[in-house]
Design an enzyme around this catalytic site. Sequence first.
Site, PDB file in Angstrom:
ATOM      1  CG  ASP A 139      -8.864 -43.506  86.519  1.00 51.08           C
ATOM      2  OD1 ASP A 139      -9.884 -44.098  86.926  1.00 51.08           O
ATOM      3  OD2 ASP A 139      -7.857 -44.104  86.085  1.00 51.08           O
ATOM      4  CG  MET A 183     -13.214 -49.147  87.970  1.00 56.77           C
ATOM      5  SD  MET A 183     -13.473 -49.023  86.168  1.00 56.77           S
ATOM      6  CE  MET A 183     -13.299 -50.750  85.689  1.00 56.77           C
TER       7      MET A 183
END
Lengths: 399, 399
Positions: A139, A183
């Site tokens: 991330d 994602m």
Amino acid sequence: MNNLLIGQSGGPTSVINASVVGSILEARLHNEIDRIYGAHYGLDGIINEDLILIDDKMNVEEWMYTPGAILGSVRFKIDEYPNDLALYERILTIFKKYDIRYFIYIGGNDSMDTSRKISDYFKKINFDCKVIGLPKTIDNDLVETHFCPGYPSAAKFVAVAIEEIYHDLIVYKEGRVTIVEIMGRDAGWLTAAAKIPSINGVNVDLIYLPEKPFNMDDFLNKVKSIYDKKKMVLVCVSEGIVDDKKEYILKHREFKPEDDFGHLQLGGVSLVLAEKVKKYLNLPVRAIELNLLQRCSMHLASKTDLKIAKKSGMYGVRMMLKGKSDFIVSINFKNNHFSFKMVPLIKVATLVNRFPLEWIKGDSDINDDYLNYILPLIKGEIKLKYQNNLPHFTRIIEK
Amino acid sequence: MNNLLIGQSGGPTSVINASVVGSILEARLHNEIDRIYGAHYGLDGIINEDLILIDDKMNVEEWMYTPGAILGSVRFKIDEYPNDLALYERILTIFKKYDIRYFIYIGGNDSMDTSRKISDYFKKINFDCKVIGLPKTIDNDLVETHFCPGYPSAAKFVAVAIEEIYHDLIVYKEGRVTIVEIMGRDAGWLTAAAKIPSINGVNVDLIYLPEKPFNMDDFLNKVKSIYDKKKMVLVCVSEGIVDDKKEYILKHREFKPEDDFGHLQLGGVSLVLAEKVKKYLNLPVRAIELNLLQRCSMHLASKTDLKIAKKSGMYGVRMMLKGKSDFIVSINFKNNHFSFKMVPLIKVATLVNRFPLEWIKGDSDINDDYLNYILPLIKGEIKLKYQNNLPHFTRIIEK
């Protein structure tokens, strides 16, 4: 005896094992460290006294080129001391029993918070154990570091996937609206990687990150006007996009499933957008989730990412041996050169580094500042060992 | 003038451009062929007089390493002559205008049927034009050929993806049920590729193909018992699995969407199974569709596949120049050696080569006969040219 314990935590990446390998290789060079243990399934392995002795005979270099988390991982949050007292005491018992004087925990912001709590506890009770964190997350949302190992490799996978999908999509005269879901729940870093192929002339039409509110009407208008012109539209969207009330767009679905299962909780926003495109524009549409491959496509890992992950472990061990503790290894980048520094865990734990708003062009494009940022991070390809014409991976957990 | 026209049809693959390149390179060697044209978007380009002159200055070798369909593709069915008479006459007009005496159409069984119809028409009206088909489909479902170019590369992608996903899944002590959905509407060839990683010790728990009826209760029982033992289950399933009444399992959903959009038509069976696992077993579950990447992951193409695709085009041109027509280039494999032969189009058109029932072990596993079949086909890796740290692809269509 002064022993080192290494644990992995949170979602796997392609390079989290490189951080382990760097730590081990460095530790093996120093007599101050007697034994090296791995925590089987992270904190869970500590609490359950499930430690793996990593002796000199283990060919850990091979782990570098295996995705996942070689020691096993866990999602486990510990409460602030003195809550969860029994857990803290259990950890202490195990650390004492195995003479753990150095502890490395590899993970994202929650794992850094766990490391910080354990470190605080040890200080409070005067137990001498150095505790550090190594950054890891696809991330890229840890603060106080130029990037998080794991992210560049995931970004490289996204870039190659988009490049290849694009060449599949352009073959029809009358194409589709294709919505690719990427994602990143709270931060748009990985979705921004859809911009990378533009350096090779492959342009995504619309890129939506969670950092800017998503407006459905505006989206549909844009899709329609692009489709009218080009007869195809390529949209890349973060799973975590939100509306102007900060509600997940995922909740804007046309039909509500009776059951509440994983896929429809997060992940699935591409289906919601596809529903809208079909219902309101009646255009041919396809939803694609890049899914787990984003974090485990070892064969597309960035060589730079892999190298820095390894070196972050080496640096961490060296600093611990100098008596340093309670820090995360942070990465600097200046004049085309990577270096490391120590940042107190408290400055990183639980915080989220969102994608810079000023790098978002309008509400659905990314500017060159991001390209300048990412290109040095995806440099270099790795060469995997092949066995039977498939990549050769290694593991110590068999299921 | 005696000119060659090449068209691509149906879904793209990683090696369909290699078939084009082989045809062009061979044609350039022979004085009998004056000019080479590409049909822009297949049959559509013929009907709309949208042909691309492929002259000697074009560096077609680069096309080899680009996924998609370099000339553009189309899904277009023509009716049996004399129905669609205007279309047949339009094709004839264009062929006459551009002096097309050799026509190569690359595609799956529908495209072979199209080639057969055009060839029949030309014979009927005594128009001298050789017509041949080159096999292409990731589904591997053409009859009368050892394999279809495109399939081995797709199979190699599936195998690597499953290998990598497996290493991501095993990291948790308490894992999930993961259901991976693989392309192949009527034939299970591509789903069977999930068995390939077993040669490196990576075992999928359950593999379901469309060739055997799928029983939901039996599936749920197996999932439960495997999960009880291993705390994770990896299932690979073809998008086209059917129940004992030959109805798509996709229709067994728990909730019915109001709208009928692409994703929920075919594709999406993994979501249906995930719903059931959640509802009846209450286990953590994730659905993964491998989606378009299966047919466009050029960077994982099989070197063998690429080479045979190219050679099939070269063989086809040589045979046409010997006066042969009305055939598909079929691939033989004997004593570890590939060769080609001509098979009449009529013997291939519209037929489906399903996965051999005797290669299915029980109802959810694949046996070694398949491994012996597939391993020679996925041999070898290709080395792509990189540009800006991403694969360098080329294209003549820009959108």
